[in-house]
Design a protein around this motif. Structure first.
Motif: not given
Length: 418
Positions: A118, A139, A141, A145-146, A191, A195, A211-212, A248
């Motif tokens: 990431k 984000c 996650s 990601t986080s 998740y 989002i 995020n992606s 992603s």
């Protein structure tokens, strides 16, 4: 800097606020570059020269390729922690495990500073948000990601806000995020629910979403395939195999391959295999039935927490990547993932469960005759084995996941000296 909607073709500016993550039609965005004046041979020489640099922006395995990722971004806005520059390894036990194909490479994105792939995308996304004047980054996650976002925000002294599902996440990743200073908020749901909340509320909260769904994240993640191709002297293997959660990486891989091929850096496209966990495999199920529409998995469940995503945001881009590369998908069980992980760990490289899905999936594709033993492959290992120490305890100390004789042989319990 401009973006194009992958659904309707509308163009949007990406150098002004508020930040746009999707088109008005709901389609995902992709960054559009004008490479018409790019001298590919000159850039190859520049990229080679930068590999010898230290302690500067272009020593980064992401910003080394800035001309192909974010040429308009001012250098002063770019944040780096020497991300990328990850190892490319050959491990004979893993090659034998997948079926003794001609040659196998493992790209250890686990060696990134926060411990996962990431960082490649996050360095670019956070830099872009900084350029636009945001001081808070957010984000949703399942973990990697986080921890990546909170690390980069901490480097800049900025706020990070992280939404984490209340279950089926790795405690290690959440604690890493806490340690970097993020404001962590848990919520009931998956998740995908996180989002949706960010799409609706991030801008009113003054947050830049990392995020992606953010096309700049995808641009940064292209550097993974750029670096892999560079590592291999611009001669990619027959297959590239990667795990698929939010997809992603699959989206970024497709864009990066398209760029390299159009610019003449590579002379052929490898085939790509995206591997999902059986309990969270909506993309694989879509591909298997030949559909062009993903049906979300309402209650995804897999021990590989980074893959525990039922409605991957980047699936339309990932689907285009499969079509472009004559790619395939596969789904593997949690027991197969954990067995492959133990094999990778014992090779001295190590990875988290989600990473091992790539190796387990390659083994399945070899057994099914989809990947020939005469072919070559590279598996992308996305996260460090220390991202999920509970998985190590479960396998080695508690005896879980012993679904085969090999898995039992790979167990390594702690024994008393007495």
């Amino acid at each position: 800097m401009r973006a194009e909607c992958t659904a309707c073709g509308a163009e949007l500016k990406m150098n002004e606020r508020p930040m746009r993550y999707q088109c008005a039609c709901g389609g995902l965005l992709r960054i559009v570059h004008d490479f018409s004046q790019v001298d590919s041979e000159r850039l190859k020489r520049v990229f080679d020269e930068r590999r010898g640099l230290r302690n500067c922006l272009y020593a980064s395995g992401v910003w080394r390729y800035k001309e192909l990722i974010a040429p308009e971004l001012p250098e002063r806005e770019a944040v780096t922690r020497n991300e990328g520059n990850t190892g490319l390894y050959e491990a004979e036990p893993v090659r034998q495990y997948v079926g003794a194909i001609r040659r196998l490479h493992l790209k250890a994105q686990s060696e990134n500073p926060s411990g996962s792939f990431k960082d490649n995308g996050m360095a670019v996304a956070v830099s872009h948000g900084r350029w636009l004047g945001y001081t808070s980054f957010a984000c949703a996650s399942t973990g990697n990601t986080s921890s990546s976002l909170s690390m980069y925000a901490a480097i800049l002294g900025k706020q990070s806000v992280v939404l984490v599902p209340g279950s089926e996440v790795s405690p290690n990743k959440v604690l890493q995020t806490v340690g970097y200073g993020a404001e962590v908020r848990t919520f009931a749901g998956t998740y995908d629910d996180g989002i949706r909340w960010l799409r609706d509320h991030a801008e009113e909260q003054g947050c830049y979403v990392c995020n992606s769904i953010n096309p700049l994240r995808i641009e940064g993640q292209k550097s993974i395939i750029f670096e892999l191709a560079h590592d291999m002297n611009w001669q990619l293997p027959d297959w590239i195999v990667l795990p698929g959660g939010a997809l992603s990486n699959a989206a970024a891989l497709g864009q990066g391959l398209s760029d390299l091929y159009a610019l003449g850096f590579i002379d052929k496209l490898p085939r790509v295999a995206v591997i999902q966990a059986e309990g969270a495999s909506p993309f694989h199920r879509m591909a298997a039935r030949g559909s062009q529409q993903l049906v979300p998995e309402p209650k995804p469940s897999t021990r590989a927490s980074a893959l525990n995503i039922g409605h991957p945001p980047s699936w339309p881009k990932a689907l285009r990547m499969l079509e472009m590369t004559s790619g395939v998908t596969a789904a593997v069980s949690d027991a197969e993932i954990m067995e492959a992980k133990a094999c990778i760990d014992r090779s001295g490289i190590g990875c988290e469960p989600a990473s091992a899905a790539a190796v387990s999936g390659l083994r399945k594709l070899v057994r099914e005759g989809i990947v020939s033993r005469d072919e070559t492959a590279a598996c992308i290992l996305t996260g460090s084995m220390l991202k999920d120490t509970d998985a190590l305890r479960e396998f080695h100390l508690e005896g879980k996941w012993r679904a085969s004789e090999l898995a039992s042989q790979l167990m390594n319990p702690i024994r008393s000296l007495a």
